[in-house]
Design a protein around this motif. Structure first.
Motif, PDB file in Angstrom:
ATOM      1  N   ARG A  69       0.635  -9.008  13.100  1.00 56.07           N
ATOM      2  CA  ARG A  69       0.759 -10.454  12.837  1.00 56.07           C
ATOM      3  C   ARG A  69       0.770 -11.270  14.128  1.00 56.07           C
ATOM      4  O   ARG A  69       1.362 -12.329  14.192  1.00 56.07           O
ATOM      5  CB  ARG A  69       2.021 -10.752  12.011  1.00 56.07           C
ATOM      6  CG  ARG A  69       2.060 -10.028  10.685  1.00 56.07           C
ATOM      7  CD  ARG A  69       3.309 -10.365   9.910  1.00 56.07           C
ATOM      8  NE  ARG A  69       4.510  -9.844  10.511  1.00 56.07           N
ATOM      9  CZ  ARG A  69       4.971  -8.625  10.331  1.00 56.07           C
ATOM     10  NH1 ARG A  69       4.319  -7.781   9.546  1.00 56.07           N
ATOM     11  NH2 ARG A  69       6.080  -8.229  10.917  1.00 56.07           N
ATOM     12  N   ARG A 129      -0.168  -8.858   6.535  1.00 52.69           N
ATOM     13  CA  ARG A 129       0.629  -7.920   5.727  1.00 52.69           C
ATOM     14  C   ARG A 129       2.056  -7.915   6.254  1.00 52.69           C
ATOM     15  O   ARG A 129       2.283  -7.782   7.451  1.00 52.69           O
ATOM     16  CB  ARG A 129       0.021  -6.526   5.804  1.00 52.69           C
ATOM     17  CG  ARG A 129       0.894  -5.484   5.257  1.00 52.69           C
ATOM     18  CD  ARG A 129       0.441  -4.613   4.113  1.00 52.69           C
ATOM     19  NE  ARG A 129      -0.926  -4.501   3.759  1.00 52.69           N
ATOM     20  CZ  ARG A 129      -1.320  -4.635   2.489  1.00 52.69           C
ATOM     21  NH1 ARG A 129      -0.460  -4.938   1.539  1.00 52.69           N
ATOM     22  NH2 ARG A 129      -2.584  -4.471   2.179  1.00 52.69           N
ATOM     23  N   VAL A 146       1.035  -8.580   0.900  1.00 50.20           N
ATOM     24  CA  VAL A 146       0.114  -9.455   1.638  1.00 50.20           C
ATOM     25  C   VAL A 146       0.602 -10.895   1.495  1.00 50.20           C
ATOM     26  O   VAL A 146       1.067 -11.302   0.426  1.00 50.20           O
ATOM     27  CB  VAL A 146      -1.319  -9.317   1.075  1.00 50.20           C
ATOM     28  CG1 VAL A 146      -2.212 -10.447   1.577  1.00 50.20           C
ATOM     29  CG2 VAL A 146      -1.905  -7.973   1.471  1.00 50.20           C
ATOM     30  N   GLY A 170       5.777  -6.330   6.764  1.00 53.28           N
ATOM     31  CA  GLY A 170       6.238  -4.963   7.014  1.00 53.28           C
ATOM     32  C   GLY A 170       6.813  -4.371   5.731  1.00 53.28           C
ATOM     33  O   GLY A 170       7.006  -5.070   4.723  1.00 53.28           O
ATOM     34  N   ASP A 227      -6.315  -0.994   6.735  1.00 55.93           N
ATOM     35  CA  ASP A 227      -5.744  -1.722   5.607  1.00 55.93           C
ATOM     36  C   ASP A 227      -6.858  -2.579   4.998  1.00 55.93           C
ATOM     37  O   ASP A 227      -7.340  -3.520   5.634  1.00 55.93           O
ATOM     38  CB  ASP A 227      -4.604  -2.610   6.134  1.00 55.93           C
ATOM     39  CG  ASP A 227      -3.913  -3.395   5.042  1.00 55.93           C
ATOM     40  OD1 ASP A 227      -4.542  -3.641   3.997  1.00 55.93           O
ATOM     41  OD2 ASP A 227      -2.742  -3.762   5.243  1.00 55.93           O
ATOM     42  N   LEU A 277       0.841  -1.193   0.000  1.00 55.49           N
ATOM     43  CA  LEU A 277       0.000   0.000   0.000  1.00 55.49           C
ATOM     44  C   LEU A 277       0.876   1.241   0.000  1.00 55.49           C
ATOM     45  O   LEU A 277       2.055   1.182   0.344  1.00 55.49           O
ATOM     46  CB  LEU A 277      -0.874   0.009   1.253  1.00 55.49           C
ATOM     47  CG  LEU A 277      -1.806  -1.183   1.420  1.00 55.49           C
ATOM     48  CD1 LEU A 277      -2.369  -1.186   2.829  1.00 55.49           C
ATOM     49  CD2 LEU A 277      -2.928  -1.119   0.411  1.00 55.49           C
ATOM     50  N   ALA A 280      -3.836  -7.905  14.726  1.00 51.67           N
ATOM     51  CA  ALA A 280      -3.841  -8.489  13.377  1.00 51.67           C
ATOM     52  C   ALA A 280      -2.775  -7.820  12.508  1.00 51.67           C
ATOM     53  O   ALA A 280      -2.035  -8.490  11.778  1.00 51.67           O
ATOM     54  CB  ALA A 280      -5.220  -8.332  12.739  1.00 51.67           C
ATOM     55  N   LEU A 281      -2.692  -6.502  12.618  1.00 50.56           N
ATOM     56  CA  LEU A 281      -1.697  -5.770  11.816  1.00 50.56           C
ATOM     57  C   LEU A 281      -0.274  -6.194  12.171  1.00 50.56           C
ATOM     58  O   LEU A 281       0.590  -6.261  11.309  1.00 50.56           O
ATOM     59  CB  LEU A 281      -1.825  -4.269  12.073  1.00 50.56           C
ATOM     60  CG  LEU A 281      -2.845  -3.478  11.269  1.00 50.56           C
ATOM     61  CD1 LEU A 281      -2.679  -1.996  11.581  1.00 50.56           C
ATOM     62  CD2 LEU A 281      -2.695  -3.690   9.777  1.00 50.56           C
ATOM     63  N   ASP A 296      -0.773   4.292   1.183  1.00 52.66           N
ATOM     64  CA  ASP A 296      -1.423   5.289   2.048  1.00 52.66           C
ATOM     65  C   ASP A 296      -1.360   4.922   3.519  1.00 52.66           C
ATOM     66  O   ASP A 296      -1.983   5.547   4.343  1.00 52.66           O
ATOM     67  CB  ASP A 296      -2.892   5.469   1.628  1.00 52.66           C
ATOM     68  CG  ASP A 296      -3.702   4.193   1.824  1.00 52.66           C
ATOM     69  OD1 ASP A 296      -3.086   3.113   1.901  1.00 52.66           O
ATOM     70  OD2 ASP A 296      -4.932   4.287   1.906  1.00 52.66           O
ATOM     71  N   GLN A 297      -0.637   3.867   3.872  1.00 48.75           N
ATOM     72  CA  GLN A 297      -0.572   3.445   5.265  1.00 48.75           C
ATOM     73  C   GLN A 297       0.704   3.963   5.909  1.00 48.75           C
ATOM     74  O   GLN A 297       1.741   4.053   5.245  1.00 48.75           O
ATOM     75  CB  GLN A 297      -0.548   1.915   5.352  1.00 48.75           C
ATOM     76  CG  GLN A 297      -1.757   1.233   4.749  1.00 48.75           C
ATOM     77  CD  GLN A 297      -2.924   1.215   5.702  1.00 48.75           C
ATOM     78  OE1 GLN A 297      -2.757   0.922   6.867  1.00 48.75           O
ATOM     79  NE2 GLN A 297      -4.088   1.553   5.208  1.00 48.75           N
ATOM     80  N   GLU A 298       0.597   4.182   7.202  1.00 52.58           N
ATOM     81  CA  GLU A 298       1.774   4.561   7.954  1.00 52.58           C
ATOM     82  C   GLU A 298       2.740   3.377   7.977  1.00 52.58           C
ATOM     83  O   GLU A 298       2.320   2.234   8.169  1.00 52.58           O
ATOM     84  CB  GLU A 298       1.330   4.881   9.384  1.00 52.58           C
ATOM     85  CG  GLU A 298       2.297   5.743  10.140  1.00 52.58           C
ATOM     86  CD  GLU A 298       1.715   6.081  11.509  1.00 52.58           C
ATOM     87  OE1 GLU A 298       2.345   5.719  12.493  1.00 52.58           O
ATOM     88  OE2 GLU A 298       0.642   6.704  11.548  1.00 52.58           O
ATOM     89  N   ARG A 325      -3.070   2.888  14.516  1.00 53.65           N
ATOM     90  CA  ARG A 325      -2.503   2.871  13.167  1.00 53.65           C
ATOM     91  C   ARG A 325      -3.620   3.095  12.160  1.00 53.65           C
ATOM     92  O   ARG A 325      -4.608   2.381  12.143  1.00 53.65           O
ATOM     93  CB  ARG A 325      -1.773   1.555  12.913  1.00 53.65           C
ATOM     94  CG  ARG A 325      -0.498   1.494  13.751  1.00 53.65           C
ATOM     95  CD  ARG A 325       0.339   0.311  13.430  1.00 53.65           C
ATOM     96  NE  ARG A 325      -0.155  -0.878  14.094  1.00 53.65           N
ATOM     97  CZ  ARG A 325       0.574  -1.988  14.240  1.00 53.65           C
ATOM     98  NH1 ARG A 325       1.790  -2.046  13.754  1.00 53.65           N
ATOM     99  NH2 ARG A 325       0.076  -3.034  14.867  1.00 53.65           N
ATOM    100  N   LYS A 326      -3.425   4.089  11.351  1.00 51.76           N
ATOM    101  CA  LYS A 326      -4.470   4.496  10.411  1.00 51.76           C
ATOM    102  C   LYS A 326      -3.857   4.687   9.030  1.00 51.76           C
ATOM    103  O   LYS A 326      -2.663   4.972   8.947  1.00 51.76           O
ATOM    104  CB  LYS A 326      -5.112   5.801  10.879  1.00 51.76           C
ATOM    105  CG  LYS A 326      -5.877   5.645  12.170  1.00 51.76           C
ATOM    106  CD  LYS A 326      -6.263   6.993  12.724  1.00 51.76           C
ATOM    107  CE  LYS A 326      -6.962   6.795  14.074  1.00 51.76           C
ATOM    108  NZ  LYS A 326      -7.016   7.966  14.874  1.00 51.76           N
ATOM    109  N   PRO A 327      -4.659   4.638   7.969  1.00 51.91           N
ATOM    110  CA  PRO A 327      -6.055   4.220   7.913  1.00 51.91           C
ATOM    111  C   PRO A 327      -6.157   2.698   7.912  1.00 51.91           C
ATOM    112  O   PRO A 327      -5.144   2.004   7.960  1.00 51.91           O
ATOM    113  CB  PRO A 327      -6.513   4.797   6.562  1.00 51.91           C
ATOM    114  CG  PRO A 327      -5.289   4.793   5.719  1.00 51.91           C
ATOM    115  CD  PRO A 327      -4.146   5.060   6.653  1.00 51.91           C
ATOM    116  N   ALA A 361      -7.040  -4.875   2.693  1.00 50.90           N
ATOM    117  CA  ALA A 361      -6.786  -6.308   2.489  1.00 50.90           C
ATOM    118  C   ALA A 361      -6.910  -7.060   3.813  1.00 50.90           C
ATOM    119  O   ALA A 361      -7.479  -8.154   3.870  1.00 50.90           O
ATOM    120  CB  ALA A 361      -5.396  -6.512   1.898  1.00 50.90           C
ATOM    121  N   LEU A 362      -6.388  -6.472   4.862  1.00 51.79           N
ATOM    122  CA  LEU A 362      -6.454  -7.149   6.156  1.00 51.79           C
ATOM    123  C   LEU A 362      -7.849  -7.054   6.760  1.00 51.79           C
ATOM    124  O   LEU A 362      -8.319  -7.976   7.405  1.00 51.79           O
ATOM    125  CB  LEU A 362      -5.439  -6.557   7.137  1.00 51.79           C
ATOM    126  CG  LEU A 362      -3.969  -6.817   6.853  1.00 51.79           C
ATOM    127  CD1 LEU A 362      -3.142  -6.606   8.107  1.00 51.79           C
ATOM    128  CD2 LEU A 362      -3.739  -8.216   6.333  1.00 51.79           C
TER     129      LEU A 362
END
Lengths: 399, 515
Positions: free
Chosen positions: B49, A358, A340, A360, B88, A328, B46-47, A330-332, B84-86, B90-91
């Motif tokens: 893992r 996802r 993925v 890193g 994701d 992506l 989840a982000l 647009d993600q931090e 953590r934004k925005p 897919a996740l």
């Protein structure tokens, strides 16, 4: 995290040049003065004072100035989250006059409105002055804190610069993607023979850590755990052309699985065979997938495993597929190549379970930062690299 | 009973920790806690893992809503409150497949039948292996009903089954764990009617904070401090939990509880335990909690006379906080005009054991204090003989301050000589701050605690005997206040509490720190 920046109004990275006998000592004295000047209270009472933070030394050695300059932003990004004294040195024994030059500057992170600064010292060493490079770097290390040596380019363990600096370091960080897996194997073998050797680590090992964790999940279930000793087939996929050899990530992955599951290597008419602890053969296949633009050659792209009593009717089939270039923007803290991974596990009598995670950001800085956060001593790496040596020697290639 | 062989691929694995496969069932899923804290925490796991491959979240609440509506609400909560934004996409699509909603009243057995059927489906589809983690995000009054119904619906696995590798059931409950010792025991008995103590996870989010966890590392991984961590070297310990906010619209709740029950009985007592405890024999949950319980049992119990001497309460009046005028507590919405509820408490606590005999622990907590800060300060003794003449009386004692929030870190104050020909002494501090030194995006306390519960690690959760000992210490104080005719003294908002709190230390020749 805001981008690292050199301090506005702070000391500029003034170059200092010196050569010949006593030159290195004078240079070090000047650099130390520059460092002191950096942390003087600002003369302007309204100016925001800089806060120096230092949790480790990071030494970086490159064979050319160009490579070092390319790597400098990586180190600046790492020191934004691991405040450190970074000493970056290009050592070119065959280039230019015998001289050693250098400068010191602060690299500040403005994250959260704070002004937290690391120190970056840059050295350029040419000609016979290269013999004094290790000594100069050692003199600039902050005492009492860990030292990581990041060695860019090929490593020769009989190189006195490497030997001296590695002797001072707690860990030596290599990246087999840029050197070679053979080079890492060579250094790991050297370390095994040293009395007080630093820990050797390969960034490729950090990159496959997620794969290891995901693979281990296939056998977390008590019902599938016994199948760990009954793996019949493994397929490794890497982003490469047909006919390519196994890459560092694949070799380390195989080395890790082999050592964890007690496999042995053997030869049949000179060809490599892997056998389980019970003597049964494991079929290993290396496959290729197309490599999208920007994806490094040999990047690990997929993994499939089968296990059971009958190789033709496996009881467990697990796969981990990387959707290359699915990151992506647009993600931090993510990038286009923060891919993925889709994990799937199918058992003979159950519905398939699927999970998406996802990875890193696939950035050099992130891998180095993550590596430096991991415990220095990693027995699994030492064992896996020794096992991988057999696989690399036999040149497993994409069928 | 045989212990299952470990997974060989986990041997030596350094990667981040992952929870055990399970279905997380949240009772009270329509509430604020779920939307603001729990779902964002789960999503962040989840982000990072950390969620297992077999995982599902099942909300249970009274309100009728479709699965799609519930998912949309959760997504909105995550989008708003996740660190953590925005989101994701897919996740989220994968995460959302594991979200379910069961509508029903908590006192209706059919709700639990529906839940059981839903969980059976989840086990088949999501690989959650009949492992259940129940989260009671509901008022304590609902606990008994839910626990009894879970038991009746056979939704609680035998604790012994887990030890032999079978499915597990765990329950997480939020404070308050009762209103006093009696009600706490009743609550614990009620939970114990269905769950073994090893299955109960009482959450105190303070214990999920990095600095609180680091206190154990700091004390027991550094040989420098432990030898001085006792009555021989420590003069006093000050623990402060200060908030600059008022009751923030929760006047009705606060009228029932006060700062002593809200903060002191749980968070502050836990900080005190971690500061004062002996080294545990291991880091297992029970080894750590055993040592904390010993501290609680060593607290000198207070009687009416000593309570008057050693405990000060207060209530904030009008004043200025951070430059803004703020109303008095009694002017807050839903607060009685003659309220006697304390918004500030300070205590001198004594620990009657070998290590701490005679060392006072001064603890205080309050609202509308000048700033938000939680810290533990170990004040060491003066040097035995002062060599240095100084107009202000000489050398300041060393102070080790552990800052829990904000700016988590540890600072050591010591004395040094000012540069120059004269011997002028000055206090300086060696200051370690997490944010500066590690700079990482620290997980929220709920993330750490949920993950620990999924892994069955109860170290950072409070055990029944801890909770009951805490109440046993606090109850006499509350009872004594009930009998007192005088209301709590008023302190102006934006100050460090009533003057009587300063007197409490002044009587011992000491004074509060200004953290």
């Amino acid at each position: 995290m805001s981008a690292p920046t050199t301090p506005a109004g702070g000391a500029p990275p003034a170059g200092t040049s010196d050569a010949g006998t006593g030159g290195a000592a004078r240079l070090i004295a000047k650099l130390e003065q520059e460092l002191r000047d950096l942390w003087k209270p600002p003369e302007d009472p309204a100016a925001t004072p800089l806060t120096r933070v230092c949790t480790m030394n990071i030494g970086v050695v490159a064979p050319s100035r160009e490579l070092l300059e390319r790597y400098t932003p990586v180190i600046d990004e790492v020191t934004a989250s691991i405040p450190a004294r970074a000493i970056l040195a290009s050592i070119e024994p065959d280039g230019g006059a015998d001289e050693i030059t250098g400068s010191a500057t602060a690299v500040c992170s403005l994250s959260g409105g704070k002004n937290i600064c690391s120190e970056r010292i840059t050295l350029a060493v040419h000609g016979n002055a290269s013999a004094r490079a290790a000594s100069a770097i050692e003199a600039l290390l902050v005492p009492e804190i860990p030292t990581a040596l990041v060695w860019l380019g090929r490593v020769h363990t009989d190189d006195p610069v490497f030997e001296d600096l590695a002797g001072e370091a707690h860990r030596v960080v290599l990246d087999s993607e840029y050197t070679s897996i053979s080079s890492v194997i060579h250094v790991a073998a050297w370390a095994r023979g040293q009395r007080n050797a630093p820990e050797i680590v390969d960034l490729a090992w950090t990159r496959i850590a997620v794969w290891q964790e995901m693979l281990a999940r296939f056998f977390d279930d008590l019902e599938t755990r016994p199948l760990a000793s009954k793996v019949t087939r493994l397929v490794l996929k890497q982003a490469c052309d047909p006919g390519a050899g196994i890459g560092p990530e694949g070799a380390l992955m195989l080395g890790w699985i082999g050592t964890r599951l007690g496999w042995k290597t053997s030869r049949l008419a000179g060809a490599l065979r892997l056998k389980r602890a019970d003597g049964q053969a494991v079929t290993i296949e290396l496959a290729s997938v197309p490599r999208p633009a920007g994806v490094a050659p040999h990047t690990l792209a997929g993994f499939m495993l089968e296990a059971g009593d009958d190789p033709k009717a496996p009881l467990l089939r697990g796969s981990i597929e990387r959707e290359l270039a699915s990151g992506l923007t647009d993600q931090e803290d993510t990038t286009r190549d923060a891919d993925v991974i889709v994990w799937r596990c199918a058992k003979a009598d159950r519905a398939e379970i699927e999970q998406r995670i996802r990875l890193g950001a696939n950035k050099a800085a992130k891998w180095l930062e993550r590596t430096l956060h991991r415990p220095a001593r990693d027995v699994a790496f030492a064992e896996s690299i020794a096992f991988a040596e057999h696989i690399v020697e036999d040149g497993l290639t994409v069928s | 009973m045989t212990t299952p062989a470990p997974n060989p691929l986990r041997r030596g694995l350094i990667e981040d920790r992952t929870g055990d496969p399970c279905a997380l069932v949240i009772f009270g899923a329509s509430g604020d806690l779920t939307r603001r804290k729990l779902m964002p925490a789960i999503y962040n796991l989840a982000l990072s893992r950390s969620l297992p491959s077999g995982f599902a979240t099942v909300g249970v609440a009274r309100r009728a809503k479709t699965h799609a509506q519930f998912c949309a609400e959760m997504k909105e909560g995550v989008a708003q409150f996740s660190r953590r934004k925005p989101i994701d996409p897919a996740l989220w699509s994968d995460f959302e497949r594991g979200i379910g909603y069961v509508q029903g009243s908590f006192d209706d057995p059919s709700t639990y039948q529906k839940l059981a059927a839903h969980l059976d489906e989840v086990d088949k589809e999501r690989g959650t292996r009949r492992n259940r983690l129940y989260y009671l995000a509901v008022p304590p009054a609902e606990f008994a009903t839910i626990v009894a119904n879970l038991r009746e619906a056979n939704l609680v696995a035998d604790a012994a089954a887990e030890r032999s590798g079978g499915p597990w059931t765990r329950i997480i409950i939020e404070k308050p764990f009762g209103d006093d010792l009696q009600s706490s025991r009743e609550l614990n008995d009620c939970i114990a009617s269905a769950f073994a103590e090893s299955q109960v996870f009482r959450i105190d989010h303070y214990l999920g904070k990095e600095t609180v966890q680091n206190l154990l590392v700091f004390r027991f991984a550094n040989s420098l401090f432990e030898p001085t961590w006792n009555r021989e070297h420590v003069d006093n310990v000050q623990i402060t939990v200060a908030e600059d906010i008022g009751v923030e619209g929760r006047g009705k709740f606060y009228e029932q509880i006060g700062v002593t029950k809200d903060i002191v009985e749980n968070h502050l007592m836990q900080l005190l335990c971690l500061t004062a405890m002996e080294p545990p024999i291991s880091l297992s949950a029970d080894a750590v909690r055993d040592e904390k319980v010993k501290v609680l049992r060593s607290l000198r119990r207070m009687e009416a006379s000593t309570i008057r001497e050693n405990v000060v309460r207060g209530q904030y009046g009008r004043g200025f906080v951070r430059g803004e005028e703020v109303p008095a507590y009694r002017e807050e919405p839903d607060v009685a005009k003659d309220s006697r509820v304390e918004t500030y408490v300070a205590m001198k606590v004594l620990i009657d054991n070998w290590r701490w005999g005679g060392v006072p622990f001064y603890v205080r907590a309050g609202k509308r204090l000048p700033r938000k800060v939680t810290e533990i300060a170990i004040q060491f003794k003066q040097v035995p003989h002062n060599l240095f003449a100084a107009p202000d009386g000489g050398v300041s004692p060393n102070v080790l301050a552990v800052r829990v929030q904000p700016d988590e870190g540890i600072a050591l104050r010591f004395t040094t000589k000012e540069p120059g020909n004269a011997t002028v002494l000055r206090d300086v501090a060696m200051d370690f701050r997490y944010g500066s030194a590690f700079g990482s995006n620290t997980p929220e306390a709920y993330e750490r605690l949920l993950l620990d519960a999924m892994r069955g690690d109860a170290t950072l959760f409070t055990r029944r005997d801890e909770v009951e000992e805490q109440w046993a210490f606090i109850d006499p104080v509350i009872d004594a206040w009930r009998d007192q005719a005088a209301p709590p003294p008023i302190y102006p908002a934006g100050t460090w509490g009533p003057e009587q709190a300063d007197d409490l230390l002044a009587r011992d020749g000491r004074r509060w720190r200004r953290p």
